[in-house]
Design a protein around this motif. Structure first.
Motif, mmCIF file in Angstrom:
data_model
loop_
_atom_site.group_PDB
_atom_site.id
_atom_site.type_symbol
_atom_site.label_atom_id
_atom_site.label_comp_id
_atom_site.label_asym_id
_atom_site.label_seq_id
_atom_site.Cartn_x
_atom_site.Cartn_y
_atom_site.Cartn_z
ATOM 1 N N SER A 389 26.818 -21.528 27.662
ATOM 2 C CA SER A 389 25.866 -21.742 28.792
ATOM 3 C C SER A 389 25.557 -22.305 29.822
ATOM 4 O O SER A 389 25.669 -23.647 30.267
ATOM 5 C CB SER A 389 23.992 -21.530 28.103
ATOM 6 O OG SER A 389 23.287 -21.142 28.965
ATOM 7 N N THR A 455 26.860 -12.574 32.962
ATOM 8 C CA THR A 455 25.744 -12.224 31.849
ATOM 9 C C THR A 455 27.346 -11.480 30.585
ATOM 10 O O THR A 455 27.688 -10.710 31.371
ATOM 11 C CB THR A 455 24.891 -11.517 31.336
ATOM 12 O OG1 THR A 455 23.739 -12.059 32.906
ATOM 13 C CG2 THR A 455 24.176 -11.795 30.609
ATOM 14 N N GLN A 484 23.437 -12.313 21.385
ATOM 15 C CA GLN A 484 24.231 -12.888 22.794
ATOM 16 C C GLN A 484 23.750 -13.005 23.760
ATOM 17 O O GLN A 484 25.560 -11.978 24.271
ATOM 18 C CB GLN A 484 24.410 -14.272 21.332
ATOM 19 C CG GLN A 484 24.437 -15.693 23.020
ATOM 20 C CD GLN A 484 25.450 -16.768 22.265
ATOM 21 O OE1 GLN A 484 26.284 -15.973 20.941
ATOM 22 N NE2 GLN A 484 25.472 -17.444 22.745
ATOM 23 N N GLN A 486 25.248 -14.977 27.701
ATOM 24 C CA GLN A 486 25.615 -16.147 27.772
ATOM 25 C C GLN A 486 25.710 -16.036 29.115
ATOM 26 O O GLN A 486 26.593 -15.381 30.197
ATOM 27 C CB GLN A 486 27.289 -16.589 27.137
ATOM 28 C CG GLN A 486 27.399 -17.921 27.434
ATOM 29 C CD GLN A 486 27.205 -18.684 26.240
ATOM 30 O OE1 GLN A 486 25.135 -18.668 26.057
ATOM 31 N NE2 GLN A 486 27.231 -19.786 25.532
#
Length: 491
Positions: A389, A455, A484, A486
């Protein structure tokens, strides 16, 4: 309090005043607050809780000391009121005995003694006297205070040493009657940022309600099966070790695991299928829809597992081995439950000592009483390990990768997309079995991408062809869901 903690560590850790109050706080904390603590502090939530309890004790005793400086009786009453709190906490523990009040009583008696000693050494005047704070008097008093602190520190250190989980690595482990498929080499060799295919014991996540690791020895440990059975049976550790043990590669997940979280791990477990143990007792109504197996830990914690999950072909295990070694104490030694496909709160009781065949209507387990689901299958999910991240990534080929799981079905595929674009198939790592996670990797060509924020998202497709849901859901009451996403920065 320190002396009481040492005494409890040498006999029964749950009778420690500090630990008892800590358990009481856990039991009476609203679910939302617990979730917040786990999300923000992770595995450090327990040291933070115990530190807070200790700080409250320090402040309370400081106030009591000020009262005692005016009138000793007030100090004694204050200490008695303070001792009443852990006394209540100790006696409300599930396995409480009257003898467990011993450490709290010792805390009160020692507290009275230390208070009287420090008052005697104190050069502070009474309200009717003029101050005469001579330097020798100061030194004697400070010496008494420092001596008390030193003895307290030694008592705490000795208590923690006794409570420190001893290694079980040197203990012998029976050979498996049916071996698990060896774990193959994974993608971690090609991309070290990806989680290893098998999680080492020392790195495996630990989430439970125990403030200290129970010190249970295999010579004294027993497992009892009772409830709606034809006969009550009890097994010793040697009984279990002498059975035909099986190995299973199983991925476990905590229900508190957020999307992309770290409370998940894959290991090789050695144990006996629970259905064999239940067969020894003889279940009265094996096909009853609302039947459960209520498992009880040595510290009184309970978990309710649907009986059907204990009896089907998933091989729910009473495990005594982990990754080729006896169970580490922090992971449940001498024995624990491992139920493939269900979150840990449903069927992964550590330090287990009793299995009770009953119904969900008759008994509610620890987390069920607090509003969590009593039947929570693990939700399929893909986790991104690389890039991390907010990572700064150089232009070129980016190795995107991670872990995906879809227990009781297996992973058919993993897909990746960039900045909300089309989904692309990732390369899958070696398959172990349907109850084990799977590594994946995707080579993202970022040579023509603009610099700045991007992303990446991932999703898993299970063996039935079902795609991981994008609908966001919190961990309460039956596990989180969603994709998710990231964020990284291209430089």
């Amino acid at each position: 309090m320190s002396v009481a903690h040492l005494l409890a560590a040498a006999s029964n850790a749950s009778s420690s005043p500090v630990l008892a109050v800590g358990y009481a706080v856990i039991d009476h904390t609203p679910t939302a607050v617990k979730d917040w603590a786990i999300a923000h502090f992770g595995t450090k939530d327990k040291p933070l809780l115990l530190g807070t309890v200790a700080l409250v004790v320090v402040v309370a005793t400081a106030l009591i000391g000020l009262l005692a400086g005016r009138r000793k009786a007030w100090g004694a009453v204050g200490l008695a009121a303070l001792a009443a709190v852990p006394a209540w906490a100790v006696m409300t523990r599930p396995s409480a005995r009257i003898v467990d009040l011993g450490p709290t009583l010792v805390a009160f008696v020692v507290g009275i003694g230390v208070m009287l000693l420090l008052l005697r050494l104190s050069p502070s005047p009474t309200p009717s006297e003029e101050a005469d704070m001579t330097e020798p008097g100061r030194r004697v008093f400070v010496g008494g205070v420092l001596g008390s602190l030193a003895l307290s520190g030694l008592a705490v250190a000795a208590g923690q040493t006794l409570l420190q989980a001893a290694s079980t690595a040197k203990l012998s482990l029976p050979r498996a009657w049916r071996r698990a498929t060896p774990i193959p080499a994974g993608f971690e060799r090609r991309n070290p940022a990806i989680t290893p295919l098998r999680t080492p014991n020392e790195s495996f996540y630990r989430v439970d309600t125990a403030l200290t690791v129970p010190q249970v020895e295999r010579e004294s440990w027993t497992l009892t099966i009772d409830g709606d059975v034809h006969r009550r049976v009890t097994f010793t550790y040697d009984d279990i070790a002498a059975m035909k043990l099986v190995e299973k590669n199983i991925t476990m997940t905590c229900v508190s695991n957020e999307v992309g979280g770290e409370y998940v791990g894959g290991a090789t477990w050695l144990g006996v299928p629970v259905r064999r143990l239940l067969a020894e007792a003889g279940i009265k109504e094996p096909h009853r829809a609302d039947a459960q197996v209520l498992s009880t830990s040595t510290d009184g914690f309970t978990a309710g597992t649907p009986l059907a999950a204990m009896l089907d072909d998933r091989d729910a295990l009473l495990a005594i081995g982990m990754n080729g070694e006896p169970l580490p104490r922090r992971h449940g030694f001498p024995a624990r439950l491992v139920v493939p496909g269900l979150y840990g709160m449903i069927g992964s009781t550590k330090w287990v000592t009793k299995l009770t065949v009953t119904t969900f209507a008759e008994h509610q387990a620890y987390w069920t009483q607090r509003g969590w689901s009593h039947d929570a299958p693990i939700k399929p999910s893909a986790r991104i390990d690389s890039p991390s991240s907010l990572a700064q990534v150089k232009r070129g080929v980016i190795k995107v990768g991670g872990i995906a799981w879809a227990q009781r079905s297996g992973v058919r595929g993993v897909q990746v997309r960039l900045d909300g674009g089309p989904w692309r198939d990732a390369e899958l790592g070696p398959e172990v079995n349907e109850d084990f996670w799977r590594q994946w990797m995707y080579r993202l060509d970022a040579s023509s991408l603009p610099t700045g924020q991007h992303t990446v998202s991932a999703r898993v497709i299970d063996a039935d062809g079902d795609t991981q849901t994008a609908e966001r859901a919190p961990v309460f009451p039956d596990g989180s869901s969603g994709l998710q996403e990231q964020v990284f920065f291209l430089t």
